[in-house]
Motif scaffolding. Structure first.
Motif, short mmCIF file in Angstrom:
data_model
loop_
_atom_site.label_atom_id
_atom_site.label_comp_id
_atom_site.label_asym_id
_atom_site.label_seq_id
_atom_site.Cartn_x
_atom_site.Cartn_y
_atom_site.Cartn_z
N GLY A 85 0.83 -1.22 0.00
CA GLY A 85 0.00 0.00 0.00
C GLY A 85 0.85 1.25 0.00
N SER A 86 2.05 1.13 -0.58
CA SER A 86 3.02 2.22 -0.41
C SER A 86 2.61 3.52 -1.11
CB SER A 86 4.42 1.78 -0.82
OG SER A 86 4.37 1.11 -2.05
N ASN A 109 -11.40 -0.89 -6.50
CA ASN A 109 -11.07 0.36 -7.18
C ASN A 109 -12.04 0.52 -8.35
OD1 ASN A 109 -10.10 2.46 -8.67
ND2 ASN A 109 -7.94 1.86 -8.48
N TYR A 149 -12.95 1.78 0.29
CA TYR A 149 -11.71 1.39 -0.38
C TYR A 149 -10.59 2.33 0.02
CZ TYR A 149 -8.60 -0.33 -4.08
OH TYR A 149 -7.55 -0.90 -4.77
N SER A 194 -5.12 0.21 0.15
CA SER A 194 -4.02 -0.40 0.86
C SER A 194 -4.56 -1.78 1.25
CB SER A 194 -3.73 0.44 2.10
OG SER A 194 -2.46 0.25 2.57
N LEU A 195 -4.04 -2.83 0.61
CA LEU A 195 -4.66 -4.15 0.75
C LEU A 195 -4.82 -4.57 2.21
CD1 LEU A 195 -5.68 -6.80 -0.52
CD2 LEU A 195 -3.30 -7.49 -0.76
N PHE A 248 -13.59 -7.95 -0.68
CA PHE A 248 -12.56 -7.16 -1.36
C PHE A 248 -12.36 -7.77 -2.74
CE2 PHE A 248 -8.31 -6.67 -2.94
CZ PHE A 248 -8.02 -5.35 -2.71
N TYR A 252 -10.03 -7.44 -6.39
CA TYR A 252 -9.13 -6.85 -7.39
C TYR A 252 -9.17 -7.78 -8.59
CZ TYR A 252 -6.26 -3.13 -8.98
OH TYR A 252 -5.83 -2.02 -9.67
N LYS A 304 -3.81 -7.13 -10.38
CA LYS A 304 -2.60 -6.44 -9.92
C LYS A 304 -1.87 -7.20 -8.80
CE LYS A 304 -1.11 -2.07 -7.96
NZ LYS A 304 -1.49 -0.79 -7.38
N LEU A 305 -2.63 -7.93 -8.00
CA LEU A 305 -2.05 -8.43 -6.75
C LEU A 305 -1.28 -9.73 -6.95
CD1 LEU A 305 -5.02 -7.38 -4.51
CD2 LEU A 305 -2.89 -6.15 -4.97
N ARG A 306 -0.25 -9.90 -6.17
CA ARG A 306 0.67 -11.02 -6.34
C ARG A 306 0.24 -12.23 -5.50
NH1 ARG A 306 3.67 -6.31 -7.82
NH2 ARG A 306 2.50 -5.47 -6.09
N GLU A 360 0.88 -11.61 -1.34
CA GLU A 360 -0.31 -10.80 -1.05
C GLU A 360 -1.54 -11.73 -0.94
OE1 GLU A 360 0.53 -6.39 -2.80
OE2 GLU A 360 0.14 -7.89 -4.33
P1 FDP Z 1 0.22 -0.08 -3.69
O1 FDP Z 1 0.25 -0.13 -5.19
O2 FDP Z 1 -0.05 1.29 -3.14
O3 FDP Z 1 1.40 -0.74 -3.03
O4 FDP Z 1 -0.35 -4.29 -4.35
C1 FDP Z 1 -0.17 -3.04 -3.94
C2 FDP Z 1 -1.41 -2.22 -3.66
O5 FDP Z 1 -1.06 -0.96 -3.22
C3 FDP Z 1 -2.36 -2.84 -2.63
O6 FDP Z 1 -1.97 -2.60 -1.31
C4 FDP Z 1 -3.67 -2.18 -2.95
O7 FDP Z 1 -4.78 -2.96 -2.56
C5 FDP Z 1 -3.62 -2.02 -4.43
O8 FDP Z 1 -2.23 -2.08 -4.81
C6 FDP Z 1 -4.17 -0.70 -4.87
O9 FDP Z 1 -4.20 -0.63 -6.25
P2 FDP Z 1 -5.00 0.51 -7.06
O10 FDP Z 1 -4.27 1.77 -6.78
O11 FDP Z 1 -4.94 0.08 -8.47
O12 FDP Z 1 -6.40 0.53 -6.52
#
Ligand code: FDP
Length: 351
Positions: A119-120, A210, A243, A246-247, A261, A263, A273-275, A279
């Motif tokens: 969630g950086s 999102n 939302y 930040s996962l 939740f 994605y 997007k998520l690994r 994650e």
């Molecule tokens: P981030 O890019 O800020 O590190 O996998 C990373 C993540 O955040 C998750 O924490 C979060 O759920 C997701 O990506 C947010 O993605 P979007 O900005 O596309 O919504």
């Protein structure tokens, strides 16, 4: 409930005694992760005061700008964990390849995959961020651990958890015997048991996604979100939208309150997007252990055997009934969709 404050190490001791088969080896790794996260927490809470914010200028393996706190979190976890003697190999979101245990250090029988700072994109706004970790038994038998050891299905995890840095910092973990949450008490430097045996509601009234990606989604996902917004007192709709982006924070809230939740994959990124490894899989284990569910739309996240370290997956995570319902939309099997198709094609209703 305990009648006195119980620290993380006391709790792990008590848990170990309940399970005589436990060797205590990965308990030590968990304590080291907790220690590293205290160090990360110290920097996160001071982030606005000291010169740790801002970009390093470098990019990580995903082409994202790396922030100084990401690097700090990655290095701290690596330094602390590589000296435990319990690990054979590590993998981090911030490193393209697996990370061997440094030469000269004893090689152990566990693997840790971690996302040092999830969630950086929220760091600079002082919004919740987290560390996610997943521990697996190594598979290879000799020498240092390898990629094969990291690429295992999530159902083989012996421990998974996260630390959420927020208004209070919390560590939540499972070793397959319930999900337990600890709140960090900075004045004594201890994590104290605050949420023993977390159970997630079977159904919630929150959806987290999102929605800016709406036009890119499949029809099934679009219909599911449209459905959640429809008014129906019997199923508690409309749901509320929450939302953070930040996962860890989105997952933690839904774990406690119930909800789903998402994605999903979309027209640009079929796998979302998520690994998988650091994650989806660890949060899936926690969700299932708490009575919830985690799916890629077609199968349990915990059944996915990744082929590469940074493999992505669509993710539908949270309350079991919500995840099942979401899957039925994604697969085009929901009665609401079937009825809609029937009307469109002029087929009379059955019965
Ligand atoms: P981030 O890019 O800020 O590190 O996998 C990373 C993540 O955040 C998750 O924490 C979060 O759920 C997701 O990506 C947010 O993605 P979007 O900005 O596309 O919504």
């Amino acid at each position: 409930m305990y009648s006195r404050a119980v620290t993380l190490s006391q709790f792990l001791d008590l848990e170990e005694r309940k399970h005589p088969e436990a060797t205590g080896e990965f308990t030590r790794v968990l304590m080291e992760i907790a220690l590293a996260c205290k160090m990360i927490n110290r920097e996160v809470v001071r982030a606005g005061l000291v010169d740790v914010l801002g970009y390093t200028g470098a990019e990580n393996v995903h082409g994202e700008k790396v922030q100084k706190l990401d690097v700090f979190a990655h290095q701290t976890l690596y330094r602390v964990l590589s000296g435990t003697g319990q690990l054979a190999v590590l993998a981090s979101e911030e490193d393209e390849n697996v990370i061997p245990v440094p030469e000269g250090q004893p090689v152990g029988k566990y693997v840790v995959n971690f996302d040092p700072l999830d969630g950086s994109s929220n760091i600079n706004a002082n919004v919740n961020i987290g560390t996610i970790f997943s521990m697996l038994p190594r598979i290879t038998r000799k020498g240092g651990g390898t990629l094969t050891d990291c690429l295992q299905a999530g159902e083989r995890q012996v421990c998974a958890g996260y630390v959420m840095y927020g208004s209070s910092t919390m560590l939540v973990y499972t070793t397959g015997h319930g999900v337990h949450g600890f709140t960090f008490e900075p004045s004594i430097g201890e994590y104290l048991l605050s949420h023993p045996d977390i159970r997630t509601p079977k159904r919630g009234h929150i959806y987290s996604v999102n929605e800016g990606n709406y036009t890119q989604w499949s029809d099934g996902v679009k219909r599911y979100i449209d459905y959640l917004k429809m008014d129906d007192a019997a199923t508690g709709r409309p749901y509320s939208s929450r939302y953070v982006g930040s996962l860890v924070a989105d997952f933690h809230r839904n774990l406690l309150y119930g909800g789903v939740f998402l994605y999903p994959g979309d027209a640009r990124h079929a796998d979302g997007k998520l690994r998988v490894l650091y994650e989806a899989a660890p949060l899936a284990l926690i969700a299932e252990e708490a009575g919830g569910a985690a799916s890629d739309g077609h199968r349990r996240i915990l059944e996915i055997v990744p082929e590469s370290l940074h493999q992505r997956t669509p993710l539908f995570l949270g309350s079991a009934e919500d995840v099942r319902e979401c899957e039925s939309f994604v697969q085009g099997k929901n009665p609401a969709i079937t009825a809609e198709r029937r009307v469109r094609s002029g087929v009379p209703a059955e019965g």
